[in-house]
Design an enzyme around this catalytic site. Structure first.
Site, PDB file in Angstrom:
ATOM      1  N   ASP A 251      32.972  58.914   5.590  1.00 15.10           N
ATOM      2  CA  ASP A 251      32.507  58.832   6.976  1.00 15.10           C
ATOM      3  C   ASP A 251      31.802  57.503   7.262  1.00 15.10           C
ATOM      4  O   ASP A 251      31.503  57.189   8.398  1.00 15.10           O
ATOM      5  CB  ASP A 251      31.571  60.010   7.275  1.00 15.10           C
TER       6      ASP A 251
ATOM      7  N   ASP B 150      34.270  55.839  19.086  1.00 13.47           N
ATOM      8  CA  ASP B 150      34.023  55.035  17.891  1.00 13.47           C
ATOM      9  C   ASP B 150      34.771  53.694  17.896  1.00 13.47           C
ATOM     10  O   ASP B 150      34.696  52.934  16.939  1.00 13.47           O
ATOM     11  CB  ASP B 150      34.351  55.847  16.628  1.00 13.47           C
TER      12      ASP B 150
ATOM     13  N   ASP C 107      36.950  59.128  14.899  1.00  8.08           N
ATOM     14  CA  ASP C 107      36.311  59.239  13.586  1.00  8.08           C
ATOM     15  C   ASP C 107      36.092  60.704  13.243  1.00  8.08           C
ATOM     16  O   ASP C 107      35.130  61.326  13.686  1.00  8.08           O
ATOM     17  CB  ASP C 107      34.974  58.473  13.611  1.00  8.08           C
TER      18      ASP C 107
ATOM     19  N   LYS D  46      34.375  47.010  16.065  1.00  6.82           N
ATOM     20  CA  LYS D  46      34.850  48.195  15.344  1.00  6.82           C
ATOM     21  C   LYS D  46      35.791  48.982  16.252  1.00  6.82           C
ATOM     22  O   LYS D  46      35.383  49.474  17.305  1.00  6.82           O
ATOM     23  CB  LYS D  46      33.661  49.075  14.921  1.00  6.82           C
TER      24      LYS D  46
ATOM     25  N   LYS E 188      33.333  65.423   9.447  1.00 10.08           N
ATOM     26  CA  LYS E 188      32.160  65.665  10.281  1.00 10.08           C
ATOM     27  C   LYS E 188      32.175  67.115  10.774  1.00 10.08           C
ATOM     28  O   LYS E 188      33.244  67.650  11.049  1.00 10.08           O
ATOM     29  CB  LYS E 188      32.223  64.765  11.537  1.00 10.08           C
TER      30      LYS E 188
ATOM     31  N   ARG F 140      32.014  50.178   8.402  1.00 12.73           N
ATOM     32  CA  ARG F 140      31.590  48.970   7.668  1.00 12.73           C
ATOM     33  C   ARG F 140      32.715  48.456   6.769  1.00 12.73           C
ATOM     34  O   ARG F 140      32.749  47.280   6.441  1.00 12.73           O
ATOM     35  CB  ARG F 140      30.309  49.282   6.883  1.00 12.73           C
TER      36      ARG F 140
ATOM     37  N   GLU G 257      33.128  54.630   7.379  1.00 17.54           N
ATOM     38  CA  GLU G 257      34.387  53.874   7.415  1.00 17.54           C
ATOM     39  C   GLU G 257      34.276  52.571   8.200  1.00 17.54           C
ATOM     40  O   GLU G 257      34.982  51.614   7.935  1.00 17.54           O
ATOM     41  CB  GLU G 257      35.504  54.743   8.015  1.00 17.54           C
TER      42      GLU G 257
HETATM   43  N1  BES Z   1      30.810  56.356  13.846  1.00 11.54           N
HETATM   44  C1  BES Z   1      29.799  56.816  12.985  1.00 11.54           C
HETATM   45  C2  BES Z   1      28.406  56.447  13.448  1.00 11.54           C
HETATM   46  C3  BES Z   1      27.894  57.125  14.680  1.00 11.54           C
HETATM   47  C4  BES Z   1      27.684  58.483  14.712  1.00 11.54           C
HETATM   48  C5  BES Z   1      27.552  56.348  15.774  1.00 11.54           C
HETATM   49  C6  BES Z   1      27.160  59.067  15.844  1.00 11.54           C
HETATM   50  C7  BES Z   1      27.031  56.930  16.879  1.00 11.54           C
HETATM   51  C8  BES Z   1      26.835  58.293  16.926  1.00 11.54           C
HETATM   52  C9  BES Z   1      29.960  56.230  11.582  1.00 11.54           C
HETATM   53  O1  BES Z   1      31.262  55.985  11.200  1.00 11.54           O
HETATM   54  C10 BES Z   1      29.374  57.216  10.645  1.00 11.54           C
HETATM   55  O2  BES Z   1      29.870  58.301  10.589  1.00 11.54           O
HETATM   56  N2  BES Z   1      28.321  56.819   9.944  1.00 11.54           N
HETATM   57  C11 BES Z   1      27.645  57.675   9.049  1.00 11.54           C
HETATM   58  C12 BES Z   1      27.313  56.878   7.807  1.00 11.54           C
HETATM   59  C13 BES Z   1      26.839  57.709   6.641  1.00 11.54           C
HETATM   60  C14 BES Z   1      27.970  58.563   6.109  1.00 11.54           C
HETATM   61  C15 BES Z   1      26.330  56.791   5.567  1.00 11.54           C
HETATM   62  C16 BES Z   1      26.371  58.166   9.725  1.00 11.54           C
HETATM   63  O3  BES Z   1      25.725  57.392  10.455  1.00 11.54           O
HETATM   64  O4  BES Z   1      26.029  59.337   9.547  1.00 11.54           O
HETATM   65 ZN    ZN Z   2      32.647  55.695  12.682  1.00 14.58          ZN
HETATM   66 MN    MN Z   3      32.189  57.690  10.325  1.00 11.44          MN
END
Ligand code: BES
Ligand code: ZN
Ligand code: MN
Length: 464
Positions: free
Chosen positions: A309, A250, A232, A227, A239, A313, A311
């Site tokens: 958010d 990220d 992000d 990734k 966020k 996947r 994104e």
């Molecule tokens: N990059 C983040 C995941 C992340 C956040 C990894 C903090 C490590 C620390 C990812 O893109 C994300 O924002 N995921 C969301 C998914 C949700 C919206 C379903 C998450 O984990 O809150």
């Molecule tokens: Zn992310």
């Molecule tokens: Mn995200």
């Protein structure tokens, strides 16, 4: 980091590091003389595990370092890391009492890392001189890979955009004799990477997909997907500031697969290596993708967007579909995919997912042996229903709203894009060490790649 380990024969004089326990300290001091004993007493050094004391050594040695260990050995395999930060600059070597000098040296060097890109050049450093019992070539290859991963993560997004990240991949491969292509901007649409384009198009810095290969065409195929979200913001589902502050990391999955690729290429493992990285910024703009949008994907599945958010996947879905088209022997993806992984297991124990039982067992065994902790979580099929959509083939998030099993549902979504490959494993990493620990300086972190290098080396060695 690599420079912190040198051959003993390359230094004219180095200070010995002597392992002591609280019980053996008196005896060691008796051999060193009165001033060493007085020095320890004045500094209240008792030989407690992981503490150290510089003392006057025997005449010809000048000084010695006493390092506290437990009766059973080092308190942690990388405990020597504390010395890499604490000792005065100079040359040192391990004297008696260290059962695994290779492990000890690795811990020292992993801790010696410092992100120096934006700092004025430092002066003299600490070096650990090692004997012939340490395989310096292999440790050097591992340290280079870890350093690359950490440096890429630590570099802020203003200097590590989609273009810079893709260039890093191109440079690494061309330096090792590999080659590939980078698909940029609207070409992502004509080449059929609609989700990579949708996620990355709102940024002033065009999205791209890097696809590089190395090694003999007829060798076993290993493909790494990472990734590469260089920052992000969360997109329109923005966020909050506290969650955004670390999001330069990220692209930690991309950084880690590059670190692993570097190890594989430098060790010249007999494999055909492929690295695929979608390099995008998840930004906010008038043309950003929106919650409620339905995206087409390379695989042909229509995907309803529940939250911009989630994104990672999406870009990985297209990249994994490409990887899966040639059915590699082993397909590994790494991603800072969910906050839920960190909630479940904390920052230092990334979960991994695979349907390949033998691969899972090998990873678990190797993770422990290489002090690179990893923990298997299940691709629990009953939760697939959380991804149901009424108006598209699939939703990319759990829309039932309860926030259950966030890391598992993300992994299940990815599994939809891998159809042909039997050995696929997904790592939901954190990519960051919040507070310094043995072998782990704070900041960008390599996770799982020392384990994977050991695993790939063992599985695909020429001698088998
Ligand atoms: N990059 C983040 C995941 C992340 C956040 C990894 C903090 C490590 C620390 C990812 O893109 C994300 O924002 N995921 C969301 C998914 C949700 C919206 C379903 C998450 O984990 O809150
Ligand atoms: Zn992310
Ligand atoms: Mn995200």
């Amino acid at each position: 980091m690599r420079e912190s380990l040198v051959r003993k024969s390359d230094v004219s004089r180095s200070t010995p590091i002597i392992a002591v326990t609280e019980a053996s300290l008196t005896e060691t001091l008796a051999g060193l003389g009165e001033s060493a004993a007085a020095w320890c007493e004045a500094n209240d050094f008792t030989g407690k595990a992981s503490t150290f004391q510089l003392v006057p050594g025997l005449k010809e040695e000048g000084a010695a370092v006493l390092f506290g260990v437990e009766d059973t050995g080092l308190p942690h395999p990388f405990a020597l890391g504390g010395l890499a930060k604490g000792l005065p600059a100079g040359d040192y070597h391990l004297a008696d009492g260290f059962p695994d000098p290779e492990q000890a040296a690795l811990g020292f060097a992993l801790s010696a890392y410092k992100f120096e890109r934006y700092l004025s050049p430092a002066g003299k450093t600490r070096r650990l001189a090692v004997g012939g019992d340490v395989d310096l070539d292999r440790i050097g290859i591992v340290l280079d890979g870890v350093q690359l991963a950490r440096d890429l993560i630590n570099t802020p997004a203003n200097d590590m955009g989609p273009e810079e990240l893709a260039s890093e991949i191109e440079e690494l491969f061309s330096a090792n004799g590999g080659s590939g292509r980078i698909i940029v901007g609207d070409d992502l649409l004509t080449e059929n990477f609609p989700m990579v384009h949708a996620v990355g198009r709102a940024s002033a810095r065009a999205p791209r997909l890097a696809d590089f290969t190395w090694g003999a065409e007829d060798a076993p195929k290993i493909t790494l997907v990472g990734k590469g979200v260089i920052f992000d913001t969360g997109g329109l589902n923005l966020k909050p500031g506290s969650s955004m502050s670390l999001m330069k990391k990220d692209m930690g999955g991309a950084a880690n697969v590059l670190g692993l690729a570097s190890m594989i290429m430098k060790a010249k493992l007999p494999v055909r290596l492929r690295v695929i990285v979608p390099c995008v910024e998840n930004a906010v703009s008038g043309n950003a993708f929106r919650p409620g949008d339905i995206l087409q994907s390379r695989k042909g599945l229509s995907v309803e967007i529940g939250n911009t958010d989630a994104e990672g996947r999406l870009v990985l879905g297209d990249a994994l579909a490409l990887a899966d088209e040639e059915n590699p022997e082993l397909l590994i993806d790494m991603a800072t995919l969910t906050g839920a992984a960190r909630v479940a297991l904390g920052p230092d124990l990334p979960p991994f997912y695979t349907k390949d039982e033998e691969l899972a067992d090998d990873i678990s065994v190797m993770a422990e042996a290489s002090t690179d902790p990893l923990w298997r979580l299940p691709l629990w099929q009953p939760y697939m229903k959380y991804l149901d959509s009424k108006i598209a083939d699939i939703n990319h998030i759990n829309t039932t709203g309860a926030g259950f099993a966030g890391s598992i549902t993300a992994a299940l979504f990815l599994s939809k894009f891998v159809e042909n490959t039997d050995s696929w494993v997904h790592f939901d990493i954190y990519g960051w060490t919040p507070a310094e620990k043995p072998g782990k300086p704070s900041g960008g972190e390599a996770q799982g790649i020392r384990c994977l290098f050991d695993l790939v080396s063992e599985r695909f060695s020429t001698t088998q």
